[in-house]
Design an enzyme around this catalytic site. Structure first.
Site, PDB file in Angstrom:
ATOM      1  N   HIS A 160       0.841  -1.205   0.000  1.00  0.00           N
ATOM      2  CA  HIS A 160       0.000   0.000   0.000  1.00  0.00           C
ATOM      3  C   HIS A 160       0.873   1.251   0.000  1.00  0.00           C
ATOM      4  CE1 HIS A 160      -3.600   2.357   1.639  1.00  0.00           C
ATOM      5  NE2 HIS A 160      -2.580   3.193   1.805  1.00  0.00           N
ATOM      6  N   GLU A 161       1.818   1.309   0.951  1.00  0.00           N
ATOM      7  CA  GLU A 161       2.652   2.509   1.073  1.00  0.00           C
ATOM      8  C   GLU A 161       3.606   2.668  -0.105  1.00  0.00           C
ATOM      9  OE1 GLU A 161       1.859   4.683   3.132  1.00  0.00           O
ATOM     10  OE2 GLU A 161       0.509   3.445   4.336  1.00  0.00           O
ATOM     11  N   HIS A 185       2.205   4.462  -3.094  1.00  0.00           N
ATOM     12  CA  HIS A 185       1.962   5.905  -2.993  1.00  0.00           C
ATOM     13  C   HIS A 185       3.075   6.749  -3.622  1.00  0.00           C
ATOM     14  CE1 HIS A 185      -1.729   6.201  -0.850  1.00  0.00           C
ATOM     15  NE2 HIS A 185      -1.300   5.768   0.320  1.00  0.00           N
ATOM     16  N   ASP A 229      -5.614   7.689  -1.771  1.00  0.00           N
ATOM     17  CA  ASP A 229      -6.511   6.967  -0.869  1.00  0.00           C
ATOM     18  C   ASP A 229      -7.947   7.401  -1.124  1.00  0.00           C
ATOM     19  OD1 ASP A 229      -4.530   5.453   0.590  1.00  0.00           O
ATOM     20  OD2 ASP A 229      -3.931   7.341   1.518  1.00  0.00           O
TER      21      ASP A 229
END
Length: 354
Positions: free
Chosen positions: A303-304, A307, A316
């Site tokens: 997820h990170e 980014h 998000d």
């Protein structure tokens, strides 16, 4: 006779211009007014705008605070432009858990809440010129309701404008101290090493399955449809490209983990700054997560990683499996740019076939 026709035309024109406006005002729930403190700023002056949110409905509204700057900016919620050029968000991006009652702010009918926002802390406003900023009603959803029953509010936002008189020097981004871990004890280092290895494994597996699925099978792939929505060749290629970059970064880049990030909030698993690859700050919820499975440590790292601007530049738009599934059904292009959607595709829990 011509004057009668002209008068009728004017009446009809007035009717069809006023009725849509009245309808829009009737359906408007939240009004956002942005106002720059100054018409112009020098190169060392904070770029302050005043953000005022007003409940224009006839009932109280419970606003999810992190979709506003009321408690600080922690997402890309503004649209900032210099002429026609969009300005990059450089603020904090976090993986969060499901919202709790403490994350909501109650606003009564007619009530306003106003806060100042220093745009220079969150957006790459470095070049001289004329700028405009609005609340991003297209890209950012202002959510209202309660935990488990959120919906998008009907929002109208004004624009604030200002001029930057001279260029600014971008701040120096100080990397985390060597070695790989910053303020992490030996146990945490071991856990992070295991999570990174598993993140690399499931990201590579996700890339492989995307590449190996025959084109004729792709439009009916249950796993893809669940997390990214209706198939198009372009969107499928975008997701595949995203996982290629995520997998490459996890396997080849020098990733630094910070175990005591100063910006951690109780609801956070981890956070990053999109313009500071590859520094990942882990928070308390990360340590309570399992190594594998839904909302896992390995999935959080994916997820990170997604980014970072030089990786997949995700945002998000939705949190949680239910939110990600709804996003895929409602807006596939946005789902392909949503961090949790990539995490859940890689975690593949429950196991879904391609």
């Amino acid at each position: 006779m011509p004057s009668i026709v002209r008068n009728v035309a004017l009446i009809l024109l007035y009717f069809f211009s006023v009725i849509p406006l009245a309808f829009a005002q009737q359906n408007q729930e939240i009004e956002i007014v942005l106002q720059s403190r100054l018409p112009s700023y020098g190169n060392d002056t904070p770029l302050i705008i005043d953000f005022t949110l007003t409940n224009r409905s006839r009932s109280s509204i419970r606003v999810l605070s992190w979709t506003t700057p009321i408690n600080g900016v922690s997402a890309d919620i503004f649209s900032v432009t210099r002429g026609s050029q969009p300005i990059q968000y450089i603020g904090r991006l976090a993986k969060r858990g499901e919202p709790t009652e403490a994350d909501f702010i109650n606003i009564e009918p007619g009530q306003s809440i106003a806060v100042p926002v220093d745009l220079s802390l969150y957006y790459a406003i470095y070049e001289a010129g004329n700028y405009a900023v609005t609340y991003d009603t297209e890209g950012a959803d202002l959510l209202i309701g309660r935990p488990g029953a959120l919906r998008r509010a009907a929002v109208v936002s004004s624009a604030a404008t200002f001029r930057l008189l001279s260029g600014r020097i971008p701040p120096q981004r100080i990397p985390l101290s060597a070695p790989k871990f910053d303020q992490c004890d030996s146990s945490q280092q071991d856990d992070l090493g295991a999570a990174l290895a598993e993140a690399s494994n499931i990201a590579s597996a996700a890339l492989q399955v995307l590449q190996d699925t025959p084109p004729a099978q792709q439009p009916n792939s249950q796993r893809y449809l669940t997390w990214f929505g209706a198939h198009t060749v372009g969107l499928y290629a975008k997701v595949t490209g995203n996982f290629s970059k995520i997998s490459d970064a996890l396997g080849k880049k020098a990733i630094s983990f910070g175990c005591h990030g100063s910006d951690c909030e109780p609801i956070d698993y981890a956070y990053v700054y999109a313009d500071q690859p590859y520094n990942i700050f882990v928070c308390s919820k990360f340590w309570y997560a399992a190594l594998k499975g839904t909302d896992s440590r390995s999935g959080t790292i994916i997820h990170e990683m997604s980014h970072f601007g030089i990786v997949a530049a995700t945002r998000d738009f939705a949190y949680g499996q239910n939110g990600a599934k709804a996003l895929a059904a409602e807006n596939p292009p946005r789902a392909t740019s949503n961090a949790d959607s990539h995490e859940y595709f890689a975690e593949n829990n429950p196991d879904l076939p391609m």
